[in-house]
Write a protein that holds these residues in place. Structure first.
Motif, mmCIF file in Angstrom:
data_model
loop_
_atom_site.group_PDB
_atom_site.id
_atom_site.type_symbol
_atom_site.label_atom_id
_atom_site.label_comp_id
_atom_site.label_asym_id
_atom_site.label_seq_id
_atom_site.Cartn_x
_atom_site.Cartn_y
_atom_site.Cartn_z
ATOM 1 N N ASN A 19 0.823 -1.205 0.000
ATOM 2 C CA ASN A 19 0.000 0.000 0.000
ATOM 3 C C ASN A 19 0.860 1.259 0.000
ATOM 4 O O ASN A 19 0.536 2.240 -0.662
ATOM 5 C CB ASN A 19 -0.960 0.006 1.189
ATOM 6 C CG ASN A 19 -2.108 -0.937 0.977
ATOM 7 O OD1 ASN A 19 -2.665 -1.012 -0.101
ATOM 8 N ND2 ASN A 19 -2.465 -1.682 2.009
ATOM 9 N N MET A 20 1.960 1.244 0.736
ATOM 10 C CA MET A 20 2.847 2.409 0.743
ATOM 11 C C MET A 20 3.534 2.572 -0.608
ATOM 12 O O MET A 20 3.642 3.686 -1.127
ATOM 13 C CB MET A 20 3.854 2.285 1.877
ATOM 14 C CG MET A 20 3.211 2.469 3.249
ATOM 15 S SD MET A 20 4.377 2.359 4.593
ATOM 16 C CE MET A 20 4.153 0.671 5.094
ATOM 17 N N PHE A 21 3.987 1.476 -1.201
ATOM 18 C CA PHE A 21 4.603 1.537 -2.529
ATOM 19 C C PHE A 21 3.581 2.038 -3.556
ATOM 20 O O PHE A 21 3.889 2.890 -4.392
ATOM 21 C CB PHE A 21 5.109 0.160 -2.964
ATOM 22 C CG PHE A 21 6.423 -0.256 -2.361
ATOM 23 C CD1 PHE A 21 6.895 0.278 -1.178
ATOM 24 C CD2 PHE A 21 7.194 -1.212 -2.993
ATOM 25 C CE1 PHE A 21 8.102 -0.124 -0.636
ATOM 26 C CE2 PHE A 21 8.409 -1.616 -2.469
ATOM 27 C CZ PHE A 21 8.863 -1.068 -1.279
ATOM 28 N N ASN A 22 2.366 1.480 -3.493
ATOM 29 C CA ASN A 22 1.320 1.887 -4.432
ATOM 30 C C ASN A 22 1.040 3.383 -4.334
ATOM 31 O O ASN A 22 0.817 4.047 -5.341
ATOM 32 C CB ASN A 22 0.025 1.112 -4.177
ATOM 33 C CG ASN A 22 0.128 -0.352 -4.535
ATOM 34 O OD1 ASN A 22 1.119 -0.804 -5.101
ATOM 35 N ND2 ASN A 22 -0.885 -1.104 -4.178
ATOM 36 N N GLN A 23 1.038 3.902 -3.118
ATOM 37 C CA GLN A 23 0.793 5.334 -2.929
ATOM 38 C C GLN A 23 1.889 6.163 -3.596
ATOM 39 O O GLN A 23 1.610 7.186 -4.207
ATOM 40 C CB GLN A 23 0.684 5.677 -1.437
ATOM 41 C CG GLN A 23 0.437 7.143 -1.171
ATOM 42 C CD GLN A 23 -0.768 7.691 -1.914
ATOM 43 O OE1 GLN A 23 -1.782 7.039 -2.074
ATOM 44 N NE2 GLN A 23 -0.639 8.908 -2.404
ATOM 45 N N LYS A 24 3.131 5.738 -3.492
ATOM 46 C CA LYS A 24 4.242 6.457 -4.129
ATOM 47 C C LYS A 24 4.122 6.408 -5.651
ATOM 48 O O LYS A 24 4.388 7.400 -6.329
ATOM 49 C CB LYS A 24 5.594 5.893 -3.679
ATOM 50 C CG LYS A 24 5.894 6.167 -2.210
ATOM 51 C CD LYS A 24 5.898 7.662 -1.945
ATOM 52 C CE LYS A 24 6.194 7.976 -0.510
ATOM 53 N NZ LYS A 24 6.094 9.401 -0.223
ATOM 54 N N VAL A 25 3.714 5.274 -6.199
ATOM 55 C CA VAL A 25 3.495 5.175 -7.643
ATOM 56 C C VAL A 25 2.343 6.099 -8.037
ATOM 57 O O VAL A 25 2.410 6.824 -9.032
ATOM 58 C CB VAL A 25 3.204 3.718 -8.076
ATOM 59 C CG1 VAL A 25 2.807 3.650 -9.547
ATOM 60 C CG2 VAL A 25 4.393 2.822 -7.796
ATOM 61 N N ASN A 26 1.265 6.101 -7.233
ATOM 62 C CA ASN A 26 0.094 6.931 -7.505
ATOM 63 C C ASN A 26 0.450 8.417 -7.550
ATOM 64 O O ASN A 26 -0.105 9.168 -8.343
ATOM 65 C CB ASN A 26 -0.989 6.671 -6.455
ATOM 66 C CG ASN A 26 -2.245 7.474 -6.719
ATOM 67 O OD1 ASN A 26 -2.858 7.363 -7.772
ATOM 68 N ND2 ASN A 26 -2.622 8.285 -5.756
ATOM 69 N N GLU A 27 1.385 8.848 -6.709
ATOM 70 C CA GLU A 27 1.784 10.264 -6.697
ATOM 71 C C GLU A 27 2.368 10.685 -8.035
ATOM 72 O O GLU A 27 2.218 11.836 -8.443
ATOM 73 C CB GLU A 27 2.824 10.514 -5.597
ATOM 74 C CG GLU A 27 2.263 10.463 -4.206
ATOM 75 C CD GLU A 27 3.340 10.559 -3.122
ATOM 76 O OE1 GLU A 27 4.527 10.781 -3.459
ATOM 77 O OE2 GLU A 27 2.986 10.407 -1.942
ATOM 78 N N LYS A 28 3.037 9.777 -8.737
ATOM 79 C CA LYS A 28 3.695 10.094 -10.003
ATOM 80 C C LYS A 28 2.868 9.701 -11.221
ATOM 81 O O LYS A 28 2.949 10.339 -12.258
ATOM 82 C CB LYS A 28 5.064 9.403 -10.089
ATOM 83 C CG LYS A 28 6.011 9.754 -8.967
ATOM 84 C CD LYS A 28 6.437 11.186 -9.035
ATOM 85 C CE LYS A 28 7.438 11.471 -7.925
ATOM 86 N NZ LYS A 28 7.736 12.872 -7.813
ATOM 87 N N ALA A 29 2.102 8.624 -11.102
ATOM 88 C CA ALA A 29 1.465 8.055 -12.286
ATOM 89 C C ALA A 29 -0.056 8.165 -12.304
ATOM 90 O O ALA A 29 -0.667 8.020 -13.348
ATOM 91 C CB ALA A 29 1.870 6.580 -12.417
ATOM 92 N N GLY A 30 -0.706 8.368 -11.165
ATOM 93 C CA GLY A 30 -2.164 8.395 -11.124
ATOM 94 C C GLY A 30 -2.740 7.048 -10.723
ATOM 95 O O GLY A 30 -2.067 6.014 -10.775
#
Length: 165
Positions: A19-30
């Motif tokens: 979930n933390m990794f996904n959030q970091k990806v979401n910040e850059k990619a949506g």
């Protein structure tokens, strides 16, 4: 039983990290890019590992209800909701609420015997356990608010508390 507990602990830890990794990806990619990336990589990894460990048996589904084949589609909702929940609530609070929701639903479905599960009777002890978990989440969230309130106050020379603007 011990192996099951260890695997569940590892799985829970991996969900928190994911979930933390996904959030970091979401910040850059949506959000949708994150969901596609997460589930696409999961598919690729599962396919390679499945072929390596199970070979052709990987594609032997036996006799199961056809609607169970679509359980992977639920992953789209899981990843999307968790990414947005963590984004809005933070990792700890978002994962804690998700964990409470999982426990409530699992207890409900076990007690009802839904989805082909063996029916497990609901007991007061199980209900109190779920309520204790929810109470812990509330205490966790409210405890953080009290610290924030104290840290946003300053003390005047006379010792009285003045709230900062």
């Amino acid at each position: 039983m011990l192996l099951g507990i260890i695997l569940a602990l590892i799985g829970g830890s991996l969900v928190g990290v994911q979930n933390m990794f996904n959030q970091k990806v979401n910040e850059k990619a949506g959000g949708w890019s994150t969901t596609a990336l997460v589930l696409g990589m999961g598919f690729a990894a599962s396919l390679v590992m499945g072929l390596f460990f199970e070979g052709r048996e990987l594609f032997s589904f036996g006799s199961m209800q056809p609607w169970f084949w679509f359980s992977g589609l639920l992953g789209v909702g899981v990843v999307t909701c968790m990414v947005q929940g963590v984004k809005r609530l933070g990792a700890t609070y978002g994962v804690a609420i998700a964990m409470a929701s999982q426990l409530i639903c699992a207890l409900w479905w076990d007690s009802a015997g839904w989805f082909g599960l063996e029916q497990v009777p609901f007991t007061l002890q199980k209900g109190l356990g779920v309520l204790a978990l929810i109470g812990g989440i509330i205490v966790f969230k409210l405890g953080g608010r009290a610290v924030q309130t104290r840290s946003s106050q300053s003390y005047s020379a006379g010792g009285t508390v003045k709230a900062e603007s």
